[in-house]
Design an enzyme around this catalytic site. Structure first.
Site, short mmCIF file in Angstrom:
data_model
loop_
_atom_site.label_atom_id
_atom_site.label_comp_id
_atom_site.label_asym_id
_atom_site.label_seq_id
_atom_site.Cartn_x
_atom_site.Cartn_y
_atom_site.Cartn_z
N GLY A 168 -8.12 7.94 12.88
CA GLY A 168 -7.06 7.26 13.61
C GLY A 168 -5.77 8.06 13.62
O GLY A 168 -5.13 8.23 14.68
N TYR A 169 -5.38 8.55 12.47
CA TYR A 169 -4.16 9.35 12.35
C TYR A 169 -4.26 10.63 13.16
O TYR A 169 -3.33 10.99 13.90
CB TYR A 169 -3.93 9.67 10.87
CG TYR A 169 -2.73 10.55 10.58
CD1 TYR A 169 -1.45 10.10 10.82
CD2 TYR A 169 -2.91 11.82 10.03
CE1 TYR A 169 -0.35 10.90 10.53
CE2 TYR A 169 -1.83 12.63 9.75
CZ TYR A 169 -0.55 12.15 10.00
OH TYR A 169 0.53 12.96 9.72
N GLY A 170 -5.39 11.32 13.06
CA GLY A 170 -5.58 12.56 13.80
C GLY A 170 -5.54 12.34 15.30
O GLY A 170 -4.95 13.13 16.05
N ALA A 172 -3.96 9.94 16.90
CA ALA A 172 -2.59 9.62 17.31
C ALA A 172 -1.72 10.86 17.36
O ALA A 172 -0.93 11.06 18.29
CB ALA A 172 -2.01 8.58 16.35
N ARG A 173 -1.85 11.72 16.35
CA ARG A 173 -1.03 12.94 16.33
C ARG A 173 -1.44 13.88 17.46
O ARG A 173 -0.57 14.51 18.11
CB ARG A 173 -1.18 13.64 14.98
CG ARG A 173 -0.50 12.93 13.82
CD ARG A 173 0.98 12.78 14.06
NE ARG A 173 1.71 12.60 12.80
CZ ARG A 173 3.02 12.42 12.70
NH1 ARG A 173 3.76 12.40 13.80
NH2 ARG A 173 3.61 12.26 11.54
#
Length: 301
Positions: A168-170, A172-173
């Protein structure tokens, strides 16, 4: 009780084209990269609007830079927070925006198959959606004032690769970097530049300090042999905001000591390919490395 907010050490530089102008830093009261950006902007003569949700640290920041800092107590992941920021910048039209907010909590780290809709939504809100909205409100103010401007979004160097356990973080970034490229093309005719600075492993209040063995591995894996500092990230941001970066837009600059340049199959420290089958060539490369660097330490495990 809120601890005293540190102000990171910053380079002894002033950046041209910022004196007397207004810059916005979203997430500037954390004591890390955002605070370093505020300090460098202040040193360069800019007035700084800082948006953050930590009231105690915001008070400390305003006390440290009383002549130049205006604080906006706001959660920029909410409609109310975006409206509060927009209201404050309605008067002094900004020429620069830095988006620092972002991150991932320990309980959000996990396998893709365990990623929940709630964690997915939070990753987007904290790392992508808020930045889209702050970029919109600031760029609209720049455009209405017919003012040239510069926007810098902060990402991580790993975002251009697969990020196992951080899906999820990857995502979004990576999305933030893609959004920034499109912003650069669409906002360019308005005189507004947009770039991304992607940091690697740095020393900051939120970073794990690491152990002695971790430090050895960092020296082995990072070509420059050390973690970066918040001030070094901020210096790159200020370069892009200032007149020094006036012909740069749509770019992502990795500030990671060269870590993202390493392919995974190159060994730590001496960069010898893991799959090099010739033992003779491997020994020769190792001998050359030792001769050139004077380093005869074993590869860290």
């Amino acid at each position: 009780m809120t601890s005293r907010m540190p102000v990171p050490e910053i380079p002894d530089h002033c950046y041209p084209g910022l004196a007397g102008k207004t810059a916005v830093v979203v997430g500037g009261a954390g004591g890390g990269v955002g605070t370093a950006c505020v300090a460098l902007l202040a040193r360069s003569g800019a007035c700084v609007v800082v948006a953050d949700h930590d009231s105690a640290r915001m008070e400390q920041l305003a006390a440290r830079f009383p002549e130049v800092v205006t604080t906006v107590l706001a959660d920029v992941t909410t409609d109310a927070g975006i409206a509060a920021l927009d209201q404050v910048i309605a008067g002094p039209s900004p020429c620069a925006l830095v988006n620092i907010v972002g991150g991932v909590t320990p309980w959000e780290i996990g396998h893709f198959l365990d990623l929940t809709p709630a964690h997915w939504r939070r990753s987007l809100e904290v790392n992508l959606t808020y930045a889209m909205r702050t970029c919109q409100v600031v760029a609209r103010r720049m455009s209405a004032a017919r003012r040239r401007g510069s926007i810098v979004n902060l990402s991580v160097a790993d975002a251009r690769h697969a990020m196992p356990w951080f899906s999820g973080y990857g995502a979004a970034r990576s999305g933030l970097e893609a959004l920034t490229r499109t912003m650069a093309v669409e906002l360019g005719p308005l005189g507004i530049r947009a770039n991304t600075v992607a940091w690697g492993l740095i020393n900051s209040p939120r970073a794990h300090p690491g152990t002695a063995s971790a430090a050895r591995r960092e020296r082995a894996l990072i070509p420059l042999g050390r973690r970066g500092s918040a001030g070094e990230i901020a210096a790159t941001v200020l370069f892009l905001l200032s007149d020094l970066g006036s012909y740069i837009t749509g770019q992502c600059i990795a500030v990671d000591g060269g870590l993202s340049l390493r392919s995974s199959h190159y060994g730590p420290h001496d960069n010898i390919p893991e799959f090099l089958e010739s033992e003779g060539a491997r020994a020769r490369l190792r001998s050359t490395f030792e001769r050139l660097t004077g380093d005869r330490t074993e590869d860290p495990g």
